[in-house]
Each structure stands twice: as C-alpha cells, then as structure tokens.
Design an enzyme around this catalytic site. Structure first.
Site, PDB file in Angstrom:
ATOM      1  N   GLY A 169       0.832  -1.197   0.000  1.00 58.31           N
ATOM      2  CA  GLY A 169       0.000   0.000   0.000  1.00 58.31           C
ATOM      3  C   GLY A 169       0.864   1.244   0.000  1.00 58.31           C
ATOM      4  O   GLY A 169       1.821   1.365  -0.763  1.00 58.31           O
ATOM      5  N   GLY A 170       0.530   2.172   0.899  1.00 65.33           N
ATOM      6  CA  GLY A 170       1.226   3.455   0.952  1.00 65.33           C
ATOM      7  C   GLY A 170       2.715   3.315   1.203  1.00 65.33           C
ATOM      8  O   GLY A 170       3.490   4.194   0.819  1.00 65.33           O
ATOM      9  N   GLY A 404      24.875   4.476 -32.649  1.00 61.95           N
ATOM     10  CA  GLY A 404      24.372   5.405 -31.645  1.00 61.95           C
ATOM     11  C   GLY A 404      24.937   5.088 -30.273  1.00 61.95           C
ATOM     12  O   GLY A 404      25.159   5.987 -29.448  1.00 61.95           O
ATOM     13  N   ALA A 405      25.202   3.809 -30.040  1.00 60.16           N
ATOM     14  CA  ALA A 405      25.703   3.417 -28.723  1.00 60.16           C
ATOM     15  C   ALA A 405      27.095   4.015 -28.466  1.00 60.16           C
ATOM     16  O   ALA A 405      27.441   4.330 -27.328  1.00 60.16           O
ATOM     17  CB  ALA A 405      25.740   1.901 -28.609  1.00 60.16           C
TER      18      ALA A 405
HETATM   19  C1  HXC Z   1      -3.592  -1.465  11.441  1.00 60.43           C
HETATM   20  C2  HXC Z   1      -2.451  -3.424  11.159  1.00 60.43           C
HETATM   21  C3  HXC Z   1      -2.296  -3.158   9.791  1.00 60.43           C
HETATM   22  C4  HXC Z   1      -2.822  -1.943   9.296  1.00 60.43           C
HETATM   23  C5  HXC Z   1      -1.334  -5.036  10.202  1.00 60.43           C
HETATM   24  N1  HXC Z   1      -1.852  -4.600  11.362  1.00 60.43           N
HETATM   25  N2  HXC Z   1      -1.603  -4.173   9.230  1.00 60.43           N
HETATM   26  N3  HXC Z   1      -3.077  -2.585  11.973  1.00 60.43           N
HETATM   27  N4  HXC Z   1      -3.467  -1.137  10.157  1.00 60.43           N
HETATM   28  N5  HXC Z   1      -2.686  -1.607   8.036  1.00 60.43           N
HETATM   29  C6  HXC Z   1      -1.741  -5.266  12.648  1.00 60.43           C
HETATM   30  C7  HXC Z   1      -2.624  -6.507  12.762  1.00 60.43           C
HETATM   31  O1  HXC Z   1      -3.902  -6.130  13.162  1.00 60.43           O
HETATM   32  C8  HXC Z   1      -1.889  -7.307  13.820  1.00 60.43           C
HETATM   33  O2  HXC Z   1      -2.168  -6.741  15.069  1.00 60.43           O
HETATM   34  C9  HXC Z   1      -0.435  -6.994  13.528  1.00 60.43           C
HETATM   35  O3  HXC Z   1      -0.437  -5.771  12.805  1.00 60.43           O
HETATM   36  C10 HXC Z   1       0.245  -8.046  12.703  1.00 60.43           C
HETATM   37  O4  HXC Z   1      -0.569  -8.307  11.559  1.00 60.43           O
HETATM   38  P1  HXC Z   1      -0.921  -9.778  11.093  1.00 60.43           P
HETATM   39  O5  HXC Z   1      -1.940  -9.657  10.042  1.00 60.43           O
HETATM   40  O6  HXC Z   1      -1.207 -10.639  12.270  1.00 60.43           O
HETATM   41  O7  HXC Z   1       0.467 -10.231  10.491  1.00 60.43           O
HETATM   42  P2  HXC Z   1       0.761 -11.068   9.196  1.00 60.43           P
HETATM   43  O8  HXC Z   1      -0.097 -12.301   9.166  1.00 60.43           O
HETATM   44  O9  HXC Z   1       2.222 -11.246   9.164  1.00 60.43           O
HETATM   45  O10 HXC Z   1       0.343 -10.166   7.963  1.00 60.43           O
HETATM   46  C11 HXC Z   1       1.013  -8.964   7.711  1.00 60.43           C
HETATM   47  C12 HXC Z   1       0.250  -8.175   6.643  1.00 60.43           C
HETATM   48  C13 HXC Z   1      -1.237  -8.071   7.018  1.00 60.43           C
HETATM   49  C14 HXC Z   1       0.375  -8.914   5.301  1.00 60.43           C
HETATM   50  C15 HXC Z   1       0.937  -6.828   6.502  1.00 60.43           C
HETATM   51  O11 HXC Z   1      -1.295  -7.592   8.354  1.00 60.43           O
HETATM   52  C16 HXC Z   1      -1.992  -7.161   6.146  1.00 60.43           C
HETATM   53  O12 HXC Z   1      -2.418  -7.552   5.032  1.00 60.43           O
HETATM   54  N6  HXC Z   1      -2.254  -5.930   6.610  1.00 60.43           N
HETATM   55  C17 HXC Z   1      -3.060  -4.981   5.909  1.00 60.43           C
HETATM   56  C18 HXC Z   1      -2.349  -4.458   4.707  1.00 60.43           C
HETATM   57  C19 HXC Z   1      -3.135  -3.367   4.056  1.00 60.43           C
HETATM   58  O13 HXC Z   1      -4.080  -3.654   3.295  1.00 60.43           O
HETATM   59  N7  HXC Z   1      -2.803  -2.102   4.401  1.00 60.43           N
HETATM   60  C20 HXC Z   1      -3.476  -0.964   3.922  1.00 60.43           C
HETATM   61  C21 HXC Z   1      -2.968  -0.670   2.556  1.00 60.43           C
HETATM   62  S1  HXC Z   1      -3.774   0.680   1.853  1.00 60.43           S
HETATM   63  P3  HXC Z   1      -2.089  -7.585  16.416  1.00 60.43           P
HETATM   64  O14 HXC Z   1      -2.633  -6.657  17.456  1.00 60.43           O
HETATM   65  O15 HXC Z   1      -2.899  -8.838  16.189  1.00 60.43           O
HETATM   66  O16 HXC Z   1      -0.631  -7.893  16.632  1.00 60.43           O
HETATM   67  C22 HXC Z   1      -2.681   1.873   1.969  1.00 60.43           C
HETATM   68  C23 HXC Z   1      -3.116   3.081   1.249  1.00 60.43           C
HETATM   69  C24 HXC Z   1      -2.132   4.198   1.404  1.00 60.43           C
HETATM   70  O17 HXC Z   1      -1.661   1.764   2.538  1.00 60.43           O
HETATM   71  C25 HXC Z   1      -2.050   4.932   0.130  1.00 60.43           C
HETATM   72  C26 HXC Z   1      -1.214   6.164   0.263  1.00 60.43           C
HETATM   73  C27 HXC Z   1      -0.906   6.735  -1.061  1.00 60.43           C
END
Ligand code: HXC
Length: 510
Positions: A169-170, A404-405
């Site tokens: 993501g971001g 050219g290179a």
């Molecule tokens: C809040 C988050 C989080 C998030 C993970 N966590 N991502 N909390 N916001 N984006 C937290 C989980 O709740 C969990 O908390 C801990 O981090 C570990 O995550 P897990 O899922 O248990 O770990 P894992 O299985 O290793 O998976 C990691 C991961 C997955 C692949 C990164 O967490 C995931 O898919 N996260 C979301 C990714 C996502 O879609 N992000 C937003 C993208 S959009 P606990 O309390 O259980 O430890 C974006 C837009 C920005 O970023 C654009 C700007 C231009």
C-alpha cells in the site's frame, strides 16, 4: 528525585519493549530482527539517539483509545556509520504491524526535515502493513507528507530504503522515490495491492513472494537494487554503501585511506580481449583490476546484466562505474539496460561522483519487442543522462563502440572529459559485415568480393585511430595502464567546473 529518574527508565523500557514479548518472539521466529535490533546493527556502537519514543497515536475510532503503544510503530533517530551522521527510521512490525498513523508519519517527517536541513543521508527500514486502517484519511495524509519530503530531498541527500518484511500500500511509494531499494530474501515483499486484491480484481492466483518478493524485484521489475540473505547481511552492507556516499550534494565525496598502488600496471589486461571479436569476456575483470582493491559495490546486478553499474574507489575516492558487459547479449543496449544505466548516471551526477565508463557495445538491440517497448525513449534516457551530467566523465573503449551506442556511452561529443581507447577498439557505424551488406548490396551474390569488402571495411574502421585522428579520443592507451591513466585523469579533473544553463528542471524522456 530518584523516583523521577526511575520513572523515566520505566517509561523508556516500556517503549523499548515495542509490541511486547509475544510479538517480538513471533518476529524472531520469522527470521526477522526487531526495529531496534536492526538499528543497533546498522549504526556505530552506542551512537544511536532515539527521538519521539513516547509518541502515541491520537485515534479514538474502533476502540483504538484503549490500545496505545509508545513509539507508535516506528523507531526514529540519528547515529553514525563509521563516524558519519546518518538518520534512520525503522518500522516496528510488533506495534500495529508497523502501520502508519498520523503521529507515526509525523515522526518520520520530523526526521526527514532534520536530515534535509542538516544535509545527511536518511535510511528507512521497512517492515509494515501500510496505512493504519483504523485512521483512514489521517493516515493517507501522513503518507502524502512523507512523499512530499522524499521528493524535496531527492538529489540533495542520499535516501536509502531497506525492505525487511511486508511493504504494501502506501509504504511502497516512499521507497520508490528514494535512491536505492534493498530487500531481504524470503522475508520481504513489496506490492501496491496484495494477493487477495489481485485475486478479486484480475482473478490471478499469486503468492506474496511471486507478486513482490526479492527475486521478482531484483530481476524482473528492477524495483529493488539488490537482495540479501538476511537482516544482518543487509544492514552490514548498508554500512558499506554509506562509506561510498557523500552526505549531500554539496558535501565532498568520501575519501578513505587506500593501500592499492595507483600506478599499478596489470599486464593480464593486455590479453583480456579475445582474438575472436565475437567472443565474450567478463567486464567485471577489468572493473576489479582498475578500482582500489577490486572493491566494487554493484547496483542492480541481477537485472539487465548487459550493463554493469556500481560504486568503487580510485585512490580512496568514490567513483561510479558504468560498463557494457559482453558476457550478456554481447553487451548490447536494450531498453532495460538503458534505463538502468541512466538512473545510475543521474544518481552519480546528483552527488558529484565521477563516472568511469567502460565501453564494448555492438549497438542498440533491434526488433519489434524493443521498438514496441519504447526503445527510442528508453535509449534516449541514457543519452540524456550522460549528456546532462557535469561530473568528471572518463571513458575507455575496450572493443566495440558502434553506432548510436558509441555516441551515447559518454563519448567526446557528450562532453566526455577524457576519452581513451585500447588498441583493440573498433569505432564504426556498425560491424563490418552488416555495413558491407548494406553499401554493397548489389554484390551480395559474389561471396569472394563481399569477403574482400568486409576485410577492407575492417582495416579502415576496426581500430581506434580514425576516431583518434579526429580528436574524438584523447589517446589510445595500453590496457595494462588503465588504472594508472584513470587515476591520473581523476586527479586532473578534481577542479572541474561545468554548469548547464539555468532551468527549472529538464524534461528527461520518461
Ligand atoms: C492497522 C495493522 C495493519 C494496518 C497489520 N496490522 N496491518 N493494523 N493497520 N494496516 C496489525 C494486525 O492487526 C496485527 O495486530 C499486527 O499488525 C500483525 O498483523 P498480522 O496480520 O497478524 O500479520 P501477518 O499475518 O504477518 O500479515 C502482515 C500483513 C497483514 C500482510 C501486513 O497484516 C496485512 O495484510 N495488513 C493490511 C495491509 C493493508 O491492506 N494495508 C493498507 C494498505 S492501503 P495484532 O494486534 O494482532 O498484533 C494503503 C493506502 C495508502 O496503505 C495509500 C497512500 C498513497
């Protein structure tokens, strides 16, 4: 008083504990170090000073007011690497998955502002789940603030990103705007949208590794410059990289004590070029035998291997090396090689790093795949980058420099400062056979006549002297003297001053 001191220690210990023992253990079980352990390895011993370890998020949606962890998912601060100041932020995956909240982003932007104001490199260690989902637009805005600063700092201070876990993501766009991206094999991946979203939108089944692992990004996409086997190796290599880099675009390039004799002759180079002009040889050998102690930090070594780019030193001072690689596709320039070379040349020019080009190039790669893929514009990127570069440019043609290179590869016509050729150089519009087949098309049926024409063309052009007679080469040099000649050239060019006309910025063919 003692109580106050103890309470500070307690609060510090709480912050340093990150997301707690269980999450730290899970991090270790995945073969990853924690954010603070990474920083310890990256920085000189006891040099790291942390900022903002008590910062907490201010979100109250989705019950977040009940979960606050000091530090808020990122460790920031400064320290030294071999004595030089470096700013660092490390995403702490054990705290909300390292996700970016408004306050988390402010910690990073504070550091970016300091690094830019104080003109020192900034390194970001990534291991994070993107925008803090509970925060919505506050997190998105936070990313925007980080991106804006990446752009302002680009070309002013070196910015380095190391991907050491998820980066989605971001989180991907900030590294994408930095100078270099490094990854750790098997534990890191980068993508804009993950496998689940890919499945929903395009119906493709793909794993995180297949979509954005280190292999994909160092070989196919070229997003990452290099991959390492584990956290420790990656961080130690970052220390090595920092030693090559100036602190900013106005700081001198680093100069370290050297033992390798700058006058050293290497007689083995006299036989590097094979007798058969179509036989390859490894350009790495020439690079290693020219630079101090053969120490070469290669960039993008797994992508577009027909061009080699990387950092080295001569007489203890950093240089950038760009070299065609006859071992891969005969060293031809294709779109990937041109883009790779152009980006590296521009990096060197930003930071006043002299560029040494070793040339053995049969031309640009023909074919529909290349032309449809935009070879004209990609090739022009390398041409543009060399032509705009004002740093010292030293070019050595070892064998082919065709078409050219020849012009593109830091020729005299693009303000090459010192252009040398080995006696084995062939500088021509194209290879003798192709040339004869065009200009003597009518005689193609007469094999003997054509063979004689080819011989003729070779005698006339398969040497460096036509170019030397015109002053397009400054000298034809003995291969064994390459290091000495390059070292002397760099000394002579130390005071080089060259400025391009004032402009807001150029319009490089993107
Ligand atoms: C809040 C988050 C989080 C998030 C993970 N966590 N991502 N909390 N916001 N984006 C937290 C989980 O709740 C969990 O908390 C801990 O981090 C570990 O995550 P897990 O899922 O248990 O770990 P894992 O299985 O290793 O998976 C990691 C991961 C997955 C692949 C990164 O967490 C995931 O898919 N996260 C979301 C990714 C996502 O879609 N992000 C937003 C993208 S959009 P606990 O309390 O259980 O430890 C974006 C837009 C920005 O970023 C654009 C700007 C231009």
């Amino acid at each position: 008083m003692q109580e106050i001191l103890t309470s500070l220690e307690r609060r510090r210990a709480e912050a340093r504990a990150g997301g707690g023992k269980k999450r730290v253990e899970a991090q270790h079980a995945r073969g990853k170090l924690t954010a603070r352990e990474r920083i310890e390895l990256l920085m000189d011993a006891n040099s790291f000073e942390e900022f903002d370890m008590f910062v907490e998020h201010r979100s109250s949606d989705f019950g977040m007011e009940k979960t606050k962890i000091p530090g808020d998912g990122v460790v920031t601060g400064w320290g030294t690497v071999n004595g030089r100041v470096v700013y660092v932020f490390a995403k702490d995956f054990t705290v909300f998955g390292g996700s970016l909240s408004e306050t988390h982003s402010r910690k990073i932007t504070k550091l970016q502002d300091m690094a830019l104001r104080n003109r020192a490199p900034i390194i970001g260690l990534y291991d994070a789940g993107g925008a803090r989902i509970q925060e919505g637009v506050d997190a998105l805005g936070g990313y925007g603030e980080v991106f804006q600063r990446n752009v302002l700092a680009s070309g002013v201070i070196p910015q380095i990103s190391v991907i050491m876990g998820p980066c989605a993501g971001g989180d991907v766009y900030s590294p994408a705007m930095t100078d270099f991206i490094f990854m750790v094999r098997d534990t890191s991946y980068m993508f804009v949208t993950g496998p689940d979203v890919v499945k929903t939108v395009t119906n493709e089944n793909v794993t995180a590794e297949e979509l954005g692992g280190a292999f994909v990004h160092t070989t196919r996409s070229s997003i990452a410059d290099k991959a390492y086997d584990n956290d420790v190796e990656a961080l130690l290599q970052m220390r090595r990289l920092i030693d090559f880099l100036p602190s900013s675009n106005t700081s001198p390039i680093p100069e370290i004590p050297y033992l390798d004799d700058a006058e050293r002759h290497d007689d083995s180079l006299d036989t590097l070029i094979p007798a058969n002009p179509n036989q390859p040889y490894d350009m790495h050998e020439l690079i290693q035998k020219t630079v101090d102690d053969g120490d070469f930090f290669e960039i993008q070594e797994a992508h577009a291997k027909n061009i080699i780019t990387g950092l080295a030193r001569i007489k203890g001072r950093t240089v950038g090396i760009v070299a065609n690689q006859p071992m891969m596709l005969a060293g031809v320039l294709d779109s990937d090689a041109a883009r790779k070379g152009a980006r590296f040349v521009r990096f060197c020019d930003c930071f006043n790093i002299p560029i040494i080009s070793f040339v053995d190039v049969p031309g640009f790669l023909p074919g529909t795949a290349q032309e449809y893929g935009g070879l004209i514009k990609h090739g022009a990127k390398l041409l543009f980058a060399y032509a705009e570069a004002t740093v010292p440019k030293i070019t050595i043609i070892t064998r082919k420099a065709y078409g050219g290179a020849y012009v593109v590869m830091a020729s005299k016509h693009l303000r090459g400062d010192l252009n040398y050729a080995w006696p084995t150089a062939e500088i021509a519009v194209m290879g003798a056979k192709s040339a004869v087949e065009i200009i003597y098309r009518a005689e193609l049926s007469d094999k003997d006549k054509i063979a004689a024409r080819v011989k003729d063309y070779e005698t006339r052009f398969a040497n460096p002297f036509v170019a030397a007679e015109r002053g397009f080469l400054d000298d034809v040099i003995m291969p064994h003297s390459t290091r000495r000649r390059v070292a002397r050239a760099l000394d002579m060019l130390k005071g080089k001053k060259l400025e391009n006309p004032w402009k807001k910025h150029d319009n490089i063919p993107l």
